[in-house]
Structure formats: C-alpha cells, structure tokens
Design a protein around this motif. Structure first.
Motif, mmCIF file in Angstrom:
data_model
loop_
_atom_site.group_PDB
_atom_site.id
_atom_site.type_symbol
_atom_site.label_atom_id
_atom_site.label_comp_id
_atom_site.label_asym_id
_atom_site.label_seq_id
_atom_site.Cartn_x
_atom_site.Cartn_y
_atom_site.Cartn_z
ATOM 1 N N HIS A 177 5.194 4.726 12.638
ATOM 2 C CA HIS A 177 5.251 4.618 11.169
ATOM 3 C C HIS A 177 6.269 5.654 10.685
ATOM 4 O O HIS A 177 5.945 6.817 10.476
ATOM 5 C CB HIS A 177 3.835 4.913 10.658
ATOM 6 N N ARG A 180 0.833 -1.211 0.000
ATOM 7 C CA ARG A 180 0.000 0.000 0.000
ATOM 8 C C ARG A 180 0.874 1.271 0.000
ATOM 9 O O ARG A 180 0.973 1.968 -1.003
ATOM 10 C CB ARG A 180 -0.960 -0.012 1.205
ATOM 11 N N ASP A 181 1.546 1.538 1.101
ATOM 12 C CA ASP A 181 2.326 2.787 1.188
ATOM 13 C C ASP A 181 3.468 2.755 0.174
ATOM 14 O O ASP A 181 3.834 3.773 -0.415
ATOM 15 C CB ASP A 181 2.899 2.946 2.613
ATOM 16 N N HIS A 236 8.957 7.146 8.079
ATOM 17 C CA HIS A 236 9.529 7.205 6.731
ATOM 18 C C HIS A 236 11.013 7.556 6.892
ATOM 19 O O HIS A 236 11.398 8.280 7.810
ATOM 20 C CB HIS A 236 8.783 8.235 5.879
ATOM 21 N N ASN A 240 8.983 4.053 3.756
ATOM 22 C CA ASN A 240 9.099 3.723 5.179
ATOM 23 C C ASN A 240 10.448 3.064 5.428
ATOM 24 O O ASN A 240 11.107 2.615 4.498
ATOM 25 C CB ASN A 240 8.022 2.694 5.567
HETATM 26 MG MG MG Z 1 3.181 6.488 5.148
#
Ligand code: MG
Ligand code: HMG
Length: 306
Positions: free
Chosen positions: A213, A15-16, A215, A255
């Motif tokens: 989360h 997804r990300d 990055h 990420n």
């Molecule tokens: Mg993100």
C-alpha cells in the motif's frame, strides 16, 4: 527479471481517497462513483470506513453508502466484487455487518505514536481489540484483511524497526487474517528499503498473503511497486485519481493512482482485469466532483486527449 502474469488490485479510493477530503462529497455521489468503479473490472473496492465520525467526518455517511450501493438507481452490487470497509473495533464491525460488507479491513500502525494518534490506543491494546474483531467477523462469514501502517517510516518516530513489523504481523496472522497490507503511510519508502523489508517478511509469510500500500507523496510509489513485483508480490492497493492521504499522517498524499498502476502493468504484459478505458472516465468524474487537480498521470493524458 521475472514478473508475475497476473496482479490483484485493491481499489481504496472511496475510503483512503476520500477520508481526508475537506470538501463534502454527497452520499449519492460516493455511491455513483463506487458504482462506476464497479464497472471497470476491479474485483475489490474498499468503499468506506466504519470509524468514529468525529475522527473522519468525510466518511460519516458510511452506513448509507454501504446500503446505497446495492440500491441506487436500480444498479445492483456487481457479482464477483468484494466490497470491503475499514473497521477499527467492535462497534465498527456491527455497523459494517448492518451495511452488508463482504470483508472487514482492520488496521493498526507498526509505530506506537502513530497508532495512538490514529486510533487512540497502544499497539498492545489494539491487538486485543483486533483479535476479537477478527474472531467475530469470521464468525459472521466475513474475510478479514489487515493493514499495518508506518511500516516504511513514521511521521512522528521516523525509523520503524523491522522487528516491530514482524512481531505485529505475526500476531495479526495468528488471529486469522487472510491478507496483510503493508502501508507506506507517509509515502517515504524507496525501492532498496522495499527490498530489505520484503526480504525479511517473505522469510516468514507467503507472498500471496502480503499486499503493498504505497502512497505517492514523494513520487516513489511506482518504483516501489516495480521492486515488489520483482520480489513476487502480486497484490497492490491503489486509489483512482491518486486521491487521498491520512489525516493523522501530516503531509501524506494519495496512494499510487490505480490507473497509473494499471497502465504500467498493461504495458508490461501483466494482467489486472481492469479496463483503463473505463477507469479513466471514473477518475475524471471524481476529479470534477472534488473540484481540484488530482495527481494521476494517466488522468492528465486522458483529459488532454478529449
Ligand atoms: Mg493509506
Ligand atoms: P476512542 O475515542 O478511543 O473510542 O476512538 P472509545 O472506544 O473510547 O469510544 C468513544 C466514543 O466513540 C463512544 O461514544 C463510542 O461509542 C464511539 P460516546 O459514548 O462518547 O458517545 N465509538 C464509535 N463511533 C462510531 N464508530 C465506531 C466507534 N468506536 C467508538 N467504530 C476510534 C477510537 C478507533 C473509534 C477512533 O480513534 C477512530 O475512529 N479512529 C479512526 C482513525 C482513522 O480512520 N484514520 C484513518 C484511517 S488509517 C489510514 O489511513 C492508514 C491506511 O490507509 C494504511 C496506510 O496508509 O498505512 C489504512
């Protein structure tokens, strides 16, 4: 210094990682990759996003991916894995339910401007939508995880007051979410800031319901994870290969690479249940499919060892 014995990793690569890719990855390839990730010991994979296809064209095949992972080439969904997807609103939830998703990941930003740019609504209006989506998802027996983005800095407003983070987090927990993932959307956080933010949040919410989360835009993700571990956090999001970024956060990159987190935790004697030997080929596979160098350090070591 004390560390947890076990850590839960939430894989957000499909997804990300893929949402911002200019290269179109075929539906079948997305499904193949998710099936590979399902064999690595991961127990959580965020597979896609039920958002508007014009906003995130790279994931416009969300429903086909969600339906496909249970059927492709006879491989069935792996038991014990939670397959989650991003859900912005009621329509997203309906599609996610049709796709047989296990968990809905709702999302909003702690800063007003990023929220409007990302989901076209004020934070106050978004809360109303997410309350209803959370209610309905729970009625349909889904768990609900929430993301709060821009907790450590906003690409438009820069500093984000901690009071704003606390207020929105309180509302989301009141709605009945099971976990809140605190997003360093633009990869700007540093370990001292992580300590300050967590000190404030851990007075109000249990560590077991918070995830981080990070990055890795500026190379601080692992240092931030280490600080969070020392403060008792045991759930982290990662993206295999370090793939990714948010299209509505200019300059953001992926990420922390899941394999870099796994390597560090393995070496520290912290259990993740994820097998590096299986994850690395999955990272190499997606790098070749995407056709560009991915930032994961352990992927480079792995490739040079072949
Ligand atoms: Mg993100
Ligand atoms: P909107 O335009 O305000 O929506 O978009 P609307 O409710 O006004 O409806 C407009 C049209 O969109 C209608 O169609 C709806 O049916 C349709 P029309 O009548 O014009 O033909 N529509 C939808 N179609 C498909 N799926 C849906 C949907 N909802 C409405 N779910 C919306 C609002 C939220 C949909 C839009 O802004 C959007 O899709 N945004 C997604 C942005 C996004 O995905 N950003 C990246 C993810 S967030 C992130 O990366 C951060 C994170 O990783 C954590 C971190 O790093 O911090 C999570």
């Amino acid at each position: 210094m004390s560390y947890p014995k076990k850590v839960m990793l939430r894989e957000v690569g499909p997804r990300d990682g893929l949402q911002n890719e200019p290269v179109w990855l075929a539906t079948e390839d997305k499904i193949t990759w998710i099936n590979q990730l399902s064999q690595t010991g991961l127990s959580y994979i965020e597979i896609t996003s039920f958002v508007h296809p014009k906003w995130i064209p790279a994931l416009r095949d969300a429903l086909d991916v969600a339906k496909g992972i249970s059927r492709v080439k006879g491989i069935s969904r792996v038991k014990g894995i939670t397959y989650a997807a991003l859900v912005p609103n009621q329509m997203g939830l309906e599609n996610a339910l049709e796709g047989g998703i296990d968990e809905a990941s709702v999302f909003m930003s702690a800063s007003e401007t990023h929220n409007v740019k990302n989901i076209n609504k004020s934070t106050a209006d978004t809360l109303q939508v997410l309350k209803q989506v959370t209610d309905d998802a729970k009625k349909a027996n889904l768990t609900v995880r929430a993301y709060l983005s821009t907790v450590f800095g906003c690409p438009y407003e820069k500093h984000v007051p901690i009071e704003q983070v606390i207020r929105l987090a309180e509302s989301l927990f009141e709605f009945g979410i099971s976990e809140l993932s605190l997003g360093d959307t633009i990869g700007a956080a540093n370990p001292v800031q992580v300590e300050i933010v967590l000190e404030a949040l851990l007075k109000r919410f249990p560590a077991s319901q918070l995830a981080l989360h990070f990055h890795d835009t500026r190379g601080t993700a692992l240092a931030n994870i280490l600080t969070a571990l020392q403060m008792g956090i045991t759930t982290f999001d990662g993206s295999t290969g370090g793939l990714g970024g948010c299209p509505y956060a200019p300059g953001s990159s992926g990420n922390a690479a899941t394999e870099d987190i796994v390597y560090m935790l393995d070496q520290m004697g912290i259990e993740t249940n994820v097998k590096l030997a299986k994850l690395l080929p999955a990272a190499k596979w997606i790098e070749e499919k995407i056709g560009k160098h991915l930032p994961s350090r352990n992927l480079q070591v792995y490739k040079s060892s072949l």
